[in-house]
Design a protein around this motif. Structure first.
Motif, PDB file in Angstrom:
ATOM      1  N   LEU A  42      -9.341   9.415  -1.721  1.00 43.73           N
ATOM      2  CA  LEU A  42      -8.896   8.592  -0.615  1.00 43.73           C
ATOM      3  C   LEU A  42      -8.819   7.164  -1.134  1.00 43.73           C
ATOM      4  N   GLU A  43      -7.693   6.495  -0.905  1.00 46.57           N
ATOM      5  CA  GLU A  43      -7.545   5.114  -1.346  1.00 46.57           C
ATOM      6  C   GLU A  43      -7.378   4.211  -0.128  1.00 46.57           C
ATOM      7  N   LEU A  44      -8.195   3.170  -0.084  1.00 48.82           N
ATOM      8  CA  LEU A  44      -8.163   2.195   0.997  1.00 48.82           C
ATOM      9  C   LEU A  44      -7.854   0.830   0.385  1.00 48.82           C
ATOM     10  N   SER A  45      -6.902   0.112   0.982  1.00 48.02           N
ATOM     11  CA  SER A  45      -6.609  -1.221   0.463  1.00 48.02           C
ATOM     12  C   SER A  45      -6.483  -2.224   1.594  1.00 48.02           C
ATOM     13  N   LEU A  46      -6.895  -3.433   1.286  1.00 51.14           N
ATOM     14  CA  LEU A  46      -6.883  -4.540   2.233  1.00 51.14           C
ATOM     15  C   LEU A  46      -5.961  -5.611   1.671  1.00 51.14           C
ATOM     16  N   HIS A  47      -5.003  -6.036   2.484  1.00 47.97           N
ATOM     17  CA  HIS A  47      -4.010  -7.030   2.066  1.00 47.97           C
ATOM     18  C   HIS A  47      -4.026  -8.184   3.059  1.00 47.97           C
ATOM     19  N   ASP A  48      -4.652  -9.315   2.686  1.00 49.84           N
ATOM     20  CA  ASP A  48      -4.710 -10.474   3.573  1.00 49.84           C
ATOM     21  C   ASP A  48      -4.869 -10.029   5.020  1.00 49.84           C
ATOM     22  N   VAL A  49      -6.038  -9.503   5.336  1.00 53.70           N
ATOM     23  CA  VAL A  49      -6.347  -8.850   6.605  1.00 53.70           C
ATOM     24  C   VAL A  49      -5.734  -9.576   7.806  1.00 53.70           C
ATOM     25  N   ASP A  50      -6.034 -10.826   7.991  1.00 51.56           N
ATOM     26  CA  ASP A  50      -5.393 -11.651   9.009  1.00 51.56           C
ATOM     27  C   ASP A  50      -5.724 -13.108   8.717  1.00 51.56           C
ATOM     28  N   LEU A  51      -5.185 -14.015   9.489  1.00 53.34           N
ATOM     29  CA  LEU A  51      -5.358 -15.430   9.196  1.00 53.34           C
ATOM     30  C   LEU A  51      -6.758 -15.938   9.519  1.00 53.34           C
ATOM     31  N   GLY A  81      -1.498 -15.148 -11.808  1.00 54.52           N
ATOM     32  CA  GLY A  81      -2.578 -15.933 -11.240  1.00 54.52           C
ATOM     33  C   GLY A  81      -2.467 -16.187  -9.748  1.00 54.52           C
ATOM     34  N   ARG A  82      -1.488 -15.610  -9.094  1.00 56.97           N
ATOM     35  CA  ARG A  82      -1.277 -15.868  -7.669  1.00 56.97           C
ATOM     36  C   ARG A  82      -2.055 -14.929  -6.757  1.00 56.97           C
ATOM     37  N   THR A  83      -2.516 -13.799  -7.282  1.00 52.05           N
ATOM     38  CA  THR A  83      -3.205 -12.812  -6.447  1.00 52.05           C
ATOM     39  C   THR A  83      -4.544 -12.433  -7.072  1.00 52.05           C
ATOM     40  N   ARG A  84      -5.606 -12.535  -6.248  1.00 53.31           N
ATOM     41  CA  ARG A  84      -6.937 -12.094  -6.665  1.00 53.31           C
ATOM     42  C   ARG A  84      -7.135 -10.660  -6.174  1.00 53.31           C
ATOM     43  N   VAL A  85      -7.831  -9.875  -6.976  1.00 47.10           N
ATOM     44  CA  VAL A  85      -8.017  -8.457  -6.643  1.00 47.10           C
ATOM     45  C   VAL A  85      -9.478  -8.070  -6.848  1.00 47.10           C
ATOM     46  N   LEU A  86     -10.049  -7.396  -5.856  1.00 49.05           N
ATOM     47  CA  LEU A  86     -11.349  -6.752  -5.983  1.00 49.05           C
ATOM     48  C   LEU A  86     -11.125  -5.254  -5.887  1.00 49.05           C
ATOM     49  N   ARG A  87     -11.832  -4.488  -6.724  1.00 47.85           N
ATOM     50  CA  ARG A  87     -11.685  -3.028  -6.701  1.00 47.85           C
ATOM     51  C   ARG A  87     -13.046  -2.404  -6.979  1.00 47.85           C
ATOM     52  N   ALA A  88     -13.325  -1.338  -6.250  1.00 44.41           N
ATOM     53  CA  ALA A  88     -14.553  -0.579  -6.463  1.00 44.41           C
ATOM     54  C   ALA A  88     -14.284   0.879  -6.109  1.00 44.41           C
ATOM     55  N   GLU A  89     -15.010   1.758  -6.762  1.00 43.05           N
ATOM     56  CA  GLU A  89     -14.870   3.187  -6.488  1.00 43.05           C
ATOM     57  C   GLU A  89     -16.228   3.801  -6.252  1.00 43.05           C
ATOM     58  N   GLY A  90     -16.230   4.812  -5.417  1.00 49.00           N
ATOM     59  CA  GLY A  90     -17.454   5.525  -5.114  1.00 49.00           C
ATOM     60  C   GLY A  90     -17.131   6.850  -4.460  1.00 49.00           C
ATOM     61  N   THR A  91     -18.104   7.423  -3.793  1.00 49.08           N
ATOM     62  CA  THR A  91     -17.930   8.704  -3.107  1.00 49.08           C
ATOM     63  C   THR A  91     -18.315   8.539  -1.645  1.00 49.08           C
ATOM     64  N   PHE A  92     -17.507   9.108  -0.772  1.00 48.29           N
ATOM     65  CA  PHE A  92     -17.806   9.101   0.661  1.00 48.29           C
ATOM     66  C   PHE A  92     -17.293  10.409   1.246  1.00 48.29           C
ATOM     67  N   GLY A  93     -18.104  11.061   2.027  1.00 50.60           N
ATOM     68  CA  GLY A  93     -17.696  12.304   2.683  1.00 50.60           C
ATOM     69  C   GLY A  93     -17.264  13.385   1.713  1.00 50.60           C
ATOM     70  N   VAL A  95     -15.605  12.985  -1.126  1.00 53.95           N
ATOM     71  CA  VAL A  95     -14.400  12.705  -1.909  1.00 53.95           C
ATOM     72  C   VAL A  95     -14.537  11.364  -2.621  1.00 53.95           C
ATOM     73  N   GLU A  96     -13.754  11.200  -3.666  1.00 53.24           N
ATOM     74  CA  GLU A  96     -13.697   9.924  -4.358  1.00 53.24           C
ATOM     75  C   GLU A  96     -12.965   8.932  -3.466  1.00 53.24           C
ATOM     76  N   VAL A  97     -13.493   7.704  -3.388  1.00 55.89           N
ATOM     77  CA  VAL A  97     -12.857   6.657  -2.601  1.00 55.89           C
ATOM     78  C   VAL A  97     -12.642   5.443  -3.492  1.00 55.89           C
ATOM     79  N   ALA A  98     -11.421   4.927  -3.465  1.00 52.36           N
ATOM     80  CA  ALA A  98     -11.101   3.679  -4.159  1.00 52.36           C
ATOM     81  C   ALA A  98     -10.842   2.625  -3.094  1.00 52.36           C
ATOM     82  N   LEU A  99     -11.548   1.510  -3.176  1.00 53.69           N
ATOM     83  CA  LEU A  99     -11.399   0.407  -2.240  1.00 53.69           C
ATOM     84  C   LEU A  99     -10.860  -0.790  -3.008  1.00 53.69           C
ATOM     85  N   THR A 100      -9.739  -1.340  -2.548  1.00 58.01           N
ATOM     86  CA  THR A 100      -9.103  -2.467  -3.221  1.00 58.01           C
ATOM     87  C   THR A 100      -8.749  -3.531  -2.199  1.00 58.01           C
ATOM     88  N   ALA A 101      -8.979  -4.789  -2.563  1.00 54.92           N
ATOM     89  CA  ALA A 101      -8.604  -5.922  -1.705  1.00 54.92           C
ATOM     90  C   ALA A 101      -7.741  -6.878  -2.503  1.00 54.92           C
TER      91      ALA A 101
END
Length: 117
Positions: A42-51, A81-93, A95-101
């Motif tokens: 399962l891959e979850l990503s966050l893109h400039d959530v809101d202002l 250099g215009r976009t910062r990225v955080l990424r982490a992976e783990g297990t939930f439920g 399944v493998e989960v990848a979380l990216t912001a």
């Protein structure tokens, strides 16, 4: 990799998504990616959530909710250099989960040293 051929074969990732929706419906919604190529991911990503929210703060809330260790977080910069990225992976439920912001990098400070123009 499981190479699922039917929606039913994607049950592991769908079940994990259902658990997320039930447990964390109060959190900002991420983009969700499921693939029949790997039905246990399962891959979850966050893109400039809101202002009004800091995308990386929302990433931290999701990381904690998913039980992903802080030391597994990787920081990088992309887009010249215009976009910062955080990424982490783990297990939930189960399944493998990848979380990216993704967040815009702050504008470079162009003030000269010592206040000189």
């Amino acid at each position: 990799m499981t190479d699922a051929r039917t929606l039913g074969e994607m049950t592991p990732a769908l079940r994990a998504l259902r658990l997320l929706a039930a447990e964390y419906s109060h959190l900002p919604a991420p983009f969700v990616h499921l693939s029949p190529v790997d039905a246990a991911r399962l891959e979850l990503s966050l893109h400039d959530v809101d202002l009004t929210s800091d995308t990386f703060a929302v990433f931290e809330v999701w990381r904690e909710a998913l039980g992903i260790a802080p030391d597994s977080v990787i920081f990088r910069v992309q887009g010249n250099g215009r976009t910062r990225v955080l990424r982490a992976e783990g297990t939930f439920g189960g399944v493998e989960v990848a979380l990216t912001a993704y967040a815009d990098a702050p504008a470079a400070d162009t003030t000269a040293v010592g206040g000189a123009a």
